[in-house]
Scaffold this active site. Structure first.
Site, PDB file in Angstrom:
ATOM      1  N   ASN A 359       6.114  10.360  -7.608  1.00 35.73           N
ATOM      2  CA  ASN A 359       6.279   9.081  -8.301  1.00 35.73           C
ATOM      3  C   ASN A 359       7.239   9.216  -9.477  1.00 35.73           C
ATOM      4  OD1 ASN A 359       4.818  10.408 -10.279  1.00 35.73           O
ATOM      5  ND2 ASN A 359       2.888   9.402  -9.758  1.00 35.73           N
ATOM      6  N   CYS A 445       6.886   2.133  -0.308  1.00 39.10           N
ATOM      7  CA  CYS A 445       6.127   3.088  -1.141  1.00 39.10           C
ATOM      8  C   CYS A 445       4.966   2.308  -1.734  1.00 39.10           C
ATOM      9  CB  CYS A 445       7.027   3.731  -2.198  1.00 39.10           C
ATOM     10  SG  CYS A 445       7.945   2.563  -3.211  1.00 39.10           S
ATOM     11  N   ASP A 450      11.258   1.509  -6.003  1.00 38.64           N
ATOM     12  CA  ASP A 450      11.776   2.793  -6.497  1.00 38.64           C
ATOM     13  C   ASP A 450      12.140   3.710  -5.331  1.00 38.64           C
ATOM     14  OD1 ASP A 450      11.615   2.398  -9.340  1.00 38.64           O
ATOM     15  OD2 ASP A 450       9.441   2.466  -9.137  1.00 38.64           O
ATOM     16  N   ARG A 451      11.148   4.412  -4.790  1.00 39.87           N
ATOM     17  CA  ARG A 451      11.408   5.329  -3.679  1.00 39.87           C
ATOM     18  C   ARG A 451      11.889   4.579  -2.437  1.00 39.87           C
ATOM     19  NH1 ARG A 451       5.644   8.185  -4.681  1.00 39.87           N
ATOM     20  NH2 ARG A 451       5.260   6.058  -5.390  1.00 39.87           N
TER      21      ARG A 451
END
Length: 847
Positions: A359, A445, A450-451
């Site tokens: 994370n 995610c 983000d990811r």
């Protein structure tokens, strides 16, 4: 070997002090003439820097600090805090020192430190504590400034940084004070729609504001369509105003499906493969609950719509993969908060793959460790000492293998390269499923910004050659990062529309022996520093986008000819983003940027980068000299063995190891050769044009010369015939006992006399006179009897005339020799008769 003697005088440059002197604190702080600096400050005042050429538009100086020492390089100068950056100018020359100059928005944190120096027993009060200010940047540098003792300069600078680096509102940033200037920002919504049109195969249609206002942008093809369900951001506040979904799914079904996903970020299409129908879709995690028993028929139907039929076999459905970017344990842990991951049995037996990417908090910690590693083991660290002499040993030399192993271990302990490898491997896996199997992939995610964004954008970069160009890279970043709500304000540490961003990055204590502190850190553990009580849960700063750009640089290293842009372009792009000089990456979503009026109030980073390339007379450093679009016109599918990343030298090493950061000498040399070749090509073209001009001129002159020669030959022939006729006429007239008289205003000599005296018209002066346009009168008169008797030509003519008979008669009475007298016309007529009978050759002897 003796060391060189320092220069004489009060002031000694810092480089002449040994490392032991610096450590003990003697010498460095006595190098500056404080009295001189005080008088300079008093005389010049704050207005001395108002007209600096290095200041940008609307940039103004807030605080000035004189006699500041840049500890990293032991260089003295002047420190200026403006409303945009910290400027460090060298002493005397006032040149900007890049290492000591950093934009305020790029500062992650700053600390006041006091370095206690061991004093000499004889002079206990000679060495007061050093007052330092350490600035940690988001661009991998740690800067340490040293201030004069017993002054308030450090306090003034520190307070100015507190005010300027942490603005309460987003409107207090420099970009709003500067305005759009000449780098105006076109409407990003139009650019997003144009990219959607390209993916749908409708590139001929161009978006406009009228199309956006009246909602006529909802185009479609046989499989997918553009939905305007979120035009007012009522469906999902972090999604764009328009997105692509399967054509078979209605807006009502989309409304029902969005509630089953975190933050209402329902599955939508981010890229589709032309022809095959395979797609890459993105979403947030499903809200399956702690027992993973929650389901949504609408969400399952929406995901199933990505499994279109294969083109080769109409009866077979396309395979769908669900890629969860998180580690499996993290997905299970999110179930306690209602989240989790899909069940393969509920989604057409779709395989669920976990990529194991950590994370944002793990990435933040890893990035901080990497920065400390580079600061301690680079060529020059923030404490101003070379790493070669640190800890009384050689880090990379002297046969100290244990120190080398320890250094490599520290780099591995940072975990940064492992994280990069995980992102690369996940993106390569997604790209391979689409390119090799023509399968569709749904990526998510936790929140899907983000990811998820890292993976889908990197996979698109591998699959679509368009995204490897300047225009395509811009479209990719604006589509997957900006439009789909990556929270840049939180991740980069900027103020958001709702409040102030958190700039501090608290360090967690590392394991024992992992990171030995530098001498400055060892002596400043009790220093008064800027602290923050925010925890990982409260601090949302994380270098997610920096990590993605790093991953792009790794792809460029593996495929150096596949990208139109160079690594230098990525570095400058990151610097512009972190500096907040432009408004493209402000706020956390498209909705917030629209509320703030970013596009109208701020400059555009893309317009600025395009301006840099357009002003270059030759190949710009942002352009890749090795780019070969014909060779790399398909997907990039790197094998697993090539995914081992390395440090990105142009970005990671440029401050700690500036010489090693220039490791891409081949690219620099190639660009220099390209520039030289371009210049030579221009010279060749100019020379060829000159040769063509000269050749044309020579051809014209040759043609003119040929005409002149022909005219000259014709004139000579006419002159010869005229001369011949003149002589014949003269002899004929003289044979008849007549005299020819020429009178002209320009001709003083008798032409007959000139003919006799100058060998028959060979005098240049006479030729010049004949060329004049003068009036010539000719008269023929009979000679006197005396002259006629003396006329040898006439007597010879009467005696030898071949036309006379023995009886004295003329055989050619037509000639009328006896009838000539003084009749000039008869003479001309008779001469024509001679010419017609072709007897002149026998009558008049040739010369």
């Amino acid at each position: 070997m003796t060391s060189p003697r320092p220069p004489s005088g009060r002031q000694r440059p810092l480089r002449y002090y040994s490392d032991s002197e610096r450590t003990e604190g003697s010498g460095s702080w006595d190098t500056l003439e404080w009295t001189k600096l005080d008088s300079q400050q008093t005389a010049s005042g704050s207005t001395s820097f108002a007209n600096l050429s290095c200041l940008l538009e609307s940039e103004r100086v807030i605080v000035e600090g004189y006699g500041v020492v840049l500890i990293n390089t032991d260089e003295a100068g002047t420190l200026l805090v403006t409303n945009f950056r910290i400027l460090f100018l060298s002493e005397g020359t006032r040149k900007v020192i890049p290492l000591g100059t950093i934009p305020l928005a790029t500062i992650e944190k700053f600390n006041k430190m006091v370095l206690k120096v061991q004093s000499n027993n004889r002079q206990p009060d000679k060495n007061p504590p050093r007052r330092l200010l350490q600035v940690t940047g988001k661009d991998m540098r740690i800067i340490v400034y040293g201030f004069r003792p017993k002054t308030k300069q450090r306090r003034s600078v520190f307070e100015a940084l507190l005010r300027c680096t942490k603005p309460e509102r987003v409107w207090d940033l420099y970009t709003f004070a500067c305005g759009p200037s000449k780098f105006g920002n076109a409407n990003p919504k139009e650019r997003l729609l144009n990219e959607y049109f390209r993916l749908l195969g409708k590139s001929s249609t161009r978006a406009s504001m009228d199309m956006i206002e009246d909602g006529s942008f909802t185009l479609e093809n046989e499989l997918w369509r553009i939905s305007d369900l979120n035009s007012n951001y009522n469906l999902c506040q972090t999604y764009p105003f328009a997105f692509m979904v399967p054509k078979s799914i209605s807006d009502e079904e989309l409304l029902q499906a969005c509630s089953f996903r975190a933050k209402c970020r329902l599955p939508v299409i981010t890229w589709c493969q032309p022809g095959s129908g395979a797609v890459i879709a993105r979403s947030s995690q499903p809200l399956v609950g702690l027992m993973m028993n929650m389901r949504s028929n609408f969400d399952e139907k929406l995901v199933a719509a990505f499994c279109t039929q294969l083109g080769a076999n109409k009866g077979e459905r396309r395979k769908l993969y669900i890629a969860d970017a998180r580690p499996r344990k993290n997905a299970l842990a999110n179930g306690a908060m209602g989240g989790g991951s899909e069940s393969s049995s509920n989604y057409f037996q779709s395989p669920i793959v976990f990529f194991g990417i950590d994370n944002i908090h793990a990435m933040r910690e890893s990035y901080s460790r990497l920065r400390d590693y580079l600061d301690m083991h680079g060529a020059t660290s923030s404490d101003g000492r070379s790493s070669f002499l640190r800890h009384t040993g050689w880090t990379w030399g002297g046969g100290n293998l244990s120190s080398m192993s320890a250094s490599v271990s520290l780099l591995g302990d940072s975990g940064w390269l492992i994280h990069i490898q995980n992102v690369l491997a996940g993106a390569a896996w997604i790209a391979a499923r689409v390119a090799v199997e023509s399968a569709s992939v749904l990526v998510h995610c936790s929140d899907g910004w983000d990811r998820t964004t890292q993976l889908v954008s990197l996979a698109c970069l591998m699959l679509d050659p368009y995204y490897r160009t300047f225009a395509g890279f811009q479209a990719l970043v604006e589509k997957d990062w900006l439009a789909f709500g990556h929270p840049f304000s939180d991740r980069v540490g900027m103020p958001s529309i709702s409040g102030t961003g958190n700039f501090d990055l608290p360090r967690q204590p590392s394991s024992a022996g992992s990171y030995p502190s530098s001498p400055v850190r060892q002596s400043t553990q009790s220093a008064a520093s800027q602290s923050s009580s925010s925890s990982h849960a409260q601090n949302n700063y994380s270098p997610i986008f920096t990590q993605w750009v790093d991953s792009v640089s790794q792809l460029m290293r593996m495929y150096p000819c596949a990208f139109e842009f160079s690594p230098t372009f990525l570095v400058d792009f990151m610097d512009c983003l972190l500096s907040c000089r432009f408004g493209n990456f402000l706020c956390n979503s498209e909705k917030e940027r629209q509320q703030c009026g970013i596009a109208e109030a701020c400059g555009c980073i893309w317009a600025y980068m395009t301006h840099l390339r357009s002003t270059a007379t030759t190949s710009h450093i942002h352009c890749n000299p090795f780019y070969d679009p014909l060779k790399y016109d398909g997907p990039l599918l790197p094998p697993a063995a090539s995914l081992a990343p390395t440090l990105w030298p142009q970005f990671h090493l440029r401050w700690a190891c500036p010489e090693e950061a220039k490791a891409a000498d081949i690219e620099v040399q190639c660009r220099a050769m390209s520039v030289k070749y371009s210049e030579m090509q221009k010279d060749k073209e100019a020379t060829e044009r000159r040769v063509d001009e000269i050749s044309f001129a020579m051809e014209s002159l040759s043609a003119e010369l040929l005409r002149e020669r022909r005219m000259s030959w014709s004139a000579r022939e006419s002159a010869k015939r005229a001369t011949k006729e003149y002589r014949a006429l003269t002899r004929a007239v003289q044979s008849l006992g007549c005299k020819v008289n020429f009178t002209t205003s320009d001709l003083e000599d008798d032409p007959l006399e000139n003919n006799n005296n100058n060998n028959n018209n060979n005098n240049p002066r006479r030729r010049d006179r004949q060329g004049n346009n003068s009036d010539v009168s000719v008269s023929i008169s009979l000679m006197s009897e005396e002259n006629r008797s003396e006329n040898q030509v006439g007597r010879v003519c009467e005696a030898l005339c071949p036309l006379r008979t023995r009886e004295g008669l003329c055989r050619w009475p037509e000639a009328g020799c006896a009838h000539l007298g003084s009749q000039f016309v008869g003479l001309k007529t008779n001469f024509d008769a001679f010419d017609r009978l072709s007897i002149h050759e026998s009558y008049f002897k040739s010369e």
